[in-house]
Scaffold this active site. Structure first.
Site, PDB file in Angstrom:
ATOM      1  N   HIS A 116     -18.342  13.357  -2.877  1.00 23.42           N
ATOM      2  CA  HIS A 116     -18.568  13.770  -1.521  1.00 23.42           C
ATOM      3  C   HIS A 116     -19.803  14.513  -1.730  1.00 23.42           C
ATOM      4  O   HIS A 116     -20.159  15.235  -0.525  1.00 23.42           O
ATOM      5  CB  HIS A 116     -17.371  14.751  -0.978  1.00 23.42           C
ATOM      6  CG  HIS A 116     -16.222  13.858  -0.625  1.00 23.42           C
ATOM      7  ND1 HIS A 116     -14.956  14.391  -0.622  1.00 23.42           N
ATOM      8  CD2 HIS A 116     -16.030  12.614  -0.552  1.00 23.42           C
ATOM      9  CE1 HIS A 116     -14.258  13.577  -0.223  1.00 23.42           C
ATOM     10  NE2 HIS A 116     -14.657  12.312  -0.293  1.00 23.42           N
ATOM     11  N   VAL A 133     -17.501  19.793  -3.542  1.00 23.19           N
ATOM     12  CA  VAL A 133     -18.767  19.893  -3.269  1.00 23.19           C
ATOM     13  C   VAL A 133     -19.346  21.076  -3.694  1.00 23.19           C
ATOM     14  O   VAL A 133     -20.514  21.285  -3.673  1.00 23.19           O
ATOM     15  CB  VAL A 133     -19.069  19.660  -1.905  1.00 23.19           C
ATOM     16  CG1 VAL A 133     -18.734  18.453  -1.287  1.00 23.19           C
ATOM     17  CG2 VAL A 133     -18.420  20.733  -0.852  1.00 23.19           C
ATOM     18  N   ASP A 134     -18.633  21.849  -4.616  1.00 22.36           N
ATOM     19  CA  ASP A 134     -18.837  23.272  -5.127  1.00 22.36           C
ATOM     20  C   ASP A 134     -19.516  23.158  -6.593  1.00 22.36           C
ATOM     21  O   ASP A 134     -20.128  24.064  -6.855  1.00 22.36           O
ATOM     22  CB  ASP A 134     -17.609  24.080  -5.146  1.00 22.36           C
ATOM     23  CG  ASP A 134     -16.519  23.453  -6.099  1.00 22.36           C
ATOM     24  OD1 ASP A 134     -16.800  22.874  -6.993  1.00 22.36           O
ATOM     25  OD2 ASP A 134     -15.209  23.700  -5.557  1.00 22.36           O
TER      26      ASP A 134
END
Ligand SMILES: [Zn+2]
Length: 293
Positions: free
Chosen positions: A118, A102-103
């Site tokens: 995600h 999710v970065d």
């Protein structure tokens, strides 16, 4: 070691590769892999969707920790592994990337066609009205609502969560949606206990079904939301290659598994398949590679 990377290069050189990446690809960017070798000392369980939506106190704790953890996530930069994946895409060998991370680091490294399974931690959604805002904007509001909130960051998890004393949490003030005025704000990521939006899953299955090879990078495949793509590929007879530090729950389906640091292996793989770049990353011989099978 050389034979192992040669075997991997031989498979990838044929093109039609779809990458499925996990937390192990971002550890070299300073984002710990809470399920990998360095994650054994993880101190608390991740927030579930059910707890987040029902328990205001749990939300306060989440946002207080996440507000501190965000600073680490926000300054994380792509590593040689992310850049090598982007090179493999530009070289026409990798058709697309499905990431459990999710970065946002694949996109930051220049990768096109990334499905963020995600979601992204740098986006925020209102559970009341669905309005989406940037995390940057929320960060500004939370700083304003919590002047002097300077609890020390003790440890950081991939979801931007950190350890924090109870009295610090009790003092923290959360903020609501500015659009509808009352809605609860949530990072636009898929929490544990929450399902990935169906159209996003369908898009990923479509990518996998068109693939000639599924290349798993840095995921222990613990969670079914990622493992299901390995199962689908295996069912369709599409070869699966897994590069991860430590065993994974997909090893039994893999044609080849490699235990290797991705920041070294992937540039070497890109060098051998799409050519050594004129300058910058890559070109370093990988060390410490171990063929598992
Ligand atoms: Zn709202």
């Amino acid at each position: 070691m050389t034979e192992t990377i040669d075997a991997l290069a031989g498979l990838v050189a044929g093109g039609g590769v779809v990458v499925l990446s996990g937390a192990g690809l971002s550890t070299e960017s300073g984002i710990p892999d809470y399920r990998g070798p360095s994650g054994a000392a993880r101190r608390h369980t991740p927030m579930t969707y059910q707890v987040f939506t029902r328990d205001a106190q749990a939300r306060r704790r989440y946002w207080a920790r996440s507000h501190l953890g965000w600073r680490v996530i926000a300054r994380a930069a792509p590593n040689d592994g992310h850049r090598a994946v982007a090179r493999l895409q530009r070289g026409g060998l990798v058709d697309g990337v499905i990431t459990q991370n999710v970065d946002g680091l694949h996109t930051a490294a220049g990768s096109p066609r990334v499905v963020e399974l995600h979601g992204r931690l740098d986006e925020v959604v209102c559970l009341g009205c669905g309005n989406q805002t940037s995390r940057e904007e929320l960060d500004r509001r939370l700083r304003e609502a919590n002047p002097g909130f300077d609890a020390r960051v003790a440890a950081v998890n991939p979801d931007g969560d950190v350890d924090l004393a109870d009295d610090e949490v009790a003092r923290f003030r959360t903020v609501d949606c500015t659009f509808c005025g009352t809605g609860v704000l949530k990072p636009d990521v898929v929490f544990f206990g929450e399902t990935v939006p169906a159209p996003r899953v369908a898009r990923c299955f479509d990518m996998v079904q068109r693939a000639r090879l599924l290349l798993v990078l840095g995921s222990s495949l613990t969670v079914m939301s990622g493992r299901r793509f390995v199962l689908r590929a295996a069912k369709l007879g599409i070869p699966v290659v897994i590069v991860n530090q430590g065993p994974t729950r997909g090893d039994g389906y893999a044609a080849l598994t490699l235990d290797a640091p991705l920041g070294r292996l992937l540039p070497a793989l890109a060098d051998r398949t799409v050519g050594v770049p004129a300058a910058g990353d890559g070109g370093v011989a990988p060390t410490g590679l171990t063929a598992v099978r």
